[in-house]
Scaffold this active site. Structure first.
Site, mmCIF file in Angstrom:
data_model
loop_
_atom_site.group_PDB
_atom_site.id
_atom_site.type_symbol
_atom_site.label_atom_id
_atom_site.label_comp_id
_atom_site.label_asym_id
_atom_site.label_seq_id
_atom_site.Cartn_x
_atom_site.Cartn_y
_atom_site.Cartn_z
ATOM 1 N N ASP A 1 -1.522 6.869 6.421
ATOM 2 C CA ASP A 1 -2.536 5.897 6.032
ATOM 3 C C ASP A 1 -2.741 4.988 7.245
ATOM 4 O O ASP A 1 -1.857 4.220 7.601
ATOM 5 C CB ASP A 1 -2.030 5.088 4.819
ATOM 6 C CG ASP A 1 -3.004 3.992 4.382
ATOM 7 O OD1 ASP A 1 -4.035 3.800 5.059
ATOM 8 O OD2 ASP A 1 -2.730 3.337 3.358
ATOM 9 N N TRP B 1 0.838 -1.203 0.000
ATOM 10 C CA TRP B 1 0.000 0.000 0.000
ATOM 11 C C TRP B 1 0.866 1.244 0.000
ATOM 12 O O TRP B 1 0.582 2.219 -0.706
ATOM 13 C CB TRP B 1 -0.953 -0.004 1.199
ATOM 14 C CG TRP B 1 -1.921 -1.147 1.171
ATOM 15 C CD1 TRP B 1 -2.032 -2.147 2.090
ATOM 16 C CD2 TRP B 1 -2.921 -1.427 0.163
ATOM 17 N NE1 TRP B 1 -3.030 -3.014 1.721
ATOM 18 C CE2 TRP B 1 -3.588 -2.606 0.553
ATOM 19 C CE3 TRP B 1 -3.307 -0.797 -1.020
ATOM 20 C CZ2 TRP B 1 -4.617 -3.170 -0.197
ATOM 21 C CZ3 TRP B 1 -4.328 -1.360 -1.770
ATOM 22 C CH2 TRP B 1 -4.976 -2.524 -1.356
ATOM 23 N N LYS C 1 -11.963 -1.789 7.379
ATOM 24 C CA LYS C 1 -11.128 -2.650 8.220
ATOM 25 C C LYS C 1 -11.401 -2.494 9.705
ATOM 26 O O LYS C 1 -11.442 -3.478 10.411
ATOM 27 C CB LYS C 1 -9.664 -2.431 7.902
ATOM 28 C CG LYS C 1 -9.409 -2.991 6.518
ATOM 29 C CD LYS C 1 -8.076 -2.806 5.949
ATOM 30 C CE LYS C 1 -8.066 -3.330 4.530
ATOM 31 N NZ LYS C 1 -7.364 -2.412 3.624
HETATM 32 C C1 PLP Z 1 -6.840 -1.947 2.503
HETATM 33 C C2 PLP Z 1 -5.842 -0.876 2.538
HETATM 34 C C3 PLP Z 1 -5.797 0.113 1.540
HETATM 35 C C4 PLP Z 1 -6.724 0.118 0.338
HETATM 36 O O1 PLP Z 1 -8.007 0.469 0.717
HETATM 37 P P1 PLP Z 1 -9.157 0.678 -0.377
HETATM 38 O O2 PLP Z 1 -10.239 1.277 0.462
HETATM 39 O O3 PLP Z 1 -9.488 -0.670 -0.907
HETATM 40 O O4 PLP Z 1 -8.667 1.589 -1.427
HETATM 41 C C5 PLP Z 1 -4.842 1.103 1.663
HETATM 42 N N1 PLP Z 1 -3.977 1.125 2.690
HETATM 43 C C6 PLP Z 1 -3.984 0.182 3.661
HETATM 44 C C7 PLP Z 1 -2.993 0.255 4.777
HETATM 45 C C8 PLP Z 1 -4.909 -0.846 3.611
HETATM 46 O O5 PLP Z 1 -4.922 -1.781 4.565
#
Ligand code: PLP
Length: 359
Positions: A171, A101, A195
């Protein structure tokens, strides 16, 4: 038997949230109308939005400088929306390269300005967190991924970032609200909801207003954070149901005792899991112990030929989502806020049984 859900995302939410969300699909708050058919500009939905944003502020203990937005497009949209709004074309942003990511975020930032990779563990398969930062060319911000969902690493000590004095962008998709953290230290935080805080289809973005408007770049209206702030996160039709599911999850989180209580139980779950893993020589963790994630535990079998057998046993015992990400192989057990301790007890029992009887 109700399955134990270790899926990495979309992932487990509290049972109570599913029940309340399904009621609201039929009859929202006794109105006789579904949450899906109420205009977003009605008082009814406005109160959903107001309460959700207020709960984010309260649970993250945000100061008055921070704005709370719910946007479309998933965390992946933030990979480009962040540099588009914060990085002038001739300027540099520093990025930590700690997983897939993070690498995607780096790629997108390169479309808008210069990128300085401050640290990287790519050459060792992202199996640890590189704690020496090399900061060059006066970066306008430093981007980090607090928890690397795919590899199972998590920054336990964030002071390495705080000590840089740089504006921080993070993030936090897979560990937001899972542990106590000074969220005010960040200029911008983003997280896909699916998540730890709700249903797919919405992104939480927390940002300081003062950082905007400095790139000299013309932006499409929908991608300019300032417009969303001004419109109270309702520039266009927001993802109403996803936001409502966030609201229910945040109410649940508060009733559990908030972030502090989450941190405690998440610590207990992770301890039980990793203690079991380390006690069973047939299994092996894949990342440096000090960097292990409390949200996603990634591990393999010493004998990879037995992988299918272990997965079959998990399935038979009602364990869902244990298979690792396609890039890492092996297994991944995600232990998000809503995963009960009983599920960790159940999977560790299956691991002990497998170690004793199958190998
Ligand atoms: C799942 C995830 C993403 C991507 O998320 P989307 O909502 O599918 O774009 C980005 N960064 C991290 C750390 C993730 O776990």
């Amino acid at each position: 038997m109700h399955p134990h859900n270790f899926g990495a995302g979309p992932s487990i939410l509290p049972r109570q949230v599913f029940e309340e969300a399904s009621k609201a699909l039929i009859d929202f708050n006794g109105s006789g109308l579904s949450i899906l058919e109420i205009g977003h500009r009605t008082k009814t939905f406005q109160s959903v939005m107001d309460e959700t944003r207020a709960l984010v502020k309260e649970l993250m203990q945000l100061d008055a400088n921070h704005e709370v937005l719910f946007l479309h497009g998933g965390a992946s949209t933030q990979f480009f929306q962040v540099p588009m709004n914060l990085l002038p074309p001739a300027a540099t942003a520093a990025y930590t390269d700690t997983g897939i990511w993070a690498a995607k975020a780096i790629k997108e930032a390169g479309l808008f300005g210069k990128v300085n990779t401050a640290c990287s563990s790519k050459s060792t398969g992202y199996n640890h967190l590189p704690k020496e930062l090399e900061l060059k060319n006066d970066p306008v911000y430093l981007h980090l991924t607090t928890n690397n969902t795919i590899y199972g690493t998590q920054w336990q000590d964030l002071s390495v970032f705080y000590n840089t004095g740089l504006p921080l962008v993070a993030d936090m998709s897979s560990d937001i609200l899972s542990r106590k953290m000074d969220y005010n230290k960040y200029d911008l935080i983003y997280a896909g909801a699916q998540k730890n805080i709700g249903a797919a289809g919405v992104n939480l973005v927390v940002l300081k207003k003062g950082i905007l408007g400095k790139t000299g770049r013309e932006l499409p209206s929908m991608l300019d954070y300032r417009n969303h702030i001004e419109a109270g996160s309702m520039l266009n039709t927001p993802p109403v149901f996803s936001i409502f599911v966030c609201l229910l999850t945040l109410r649940w989180l508060k009733a559990q005792g908030g972030v502090e209580a989450m941190e405690k139980i998440n610590g207990q779950k992770a301890s039980l899991f990793y203690e079991t893993l380390d006690a069973l020589p047939v299994f092996k963790g894949t990342v440096a112990k000090e960097d292990r994630s409390k949200m996603n535990a990634v591990f393999v079998l010493e004998n990879p030929k037995a992988e299918t057998e272990f997965l079959e046993l998990c399935e038979k015992e009602g364990m869902f989502g244990v298979k690792g990400h396609r890039t890492t192989g092996g297994f991944r057990v995600s232990m998000y806020n809503a995963l009960p301790m009983e599920s960790v007890q159940a999977i560790t029992a299956v691991m002990r049984y497998f170690a004793q009887t199958k190998l």
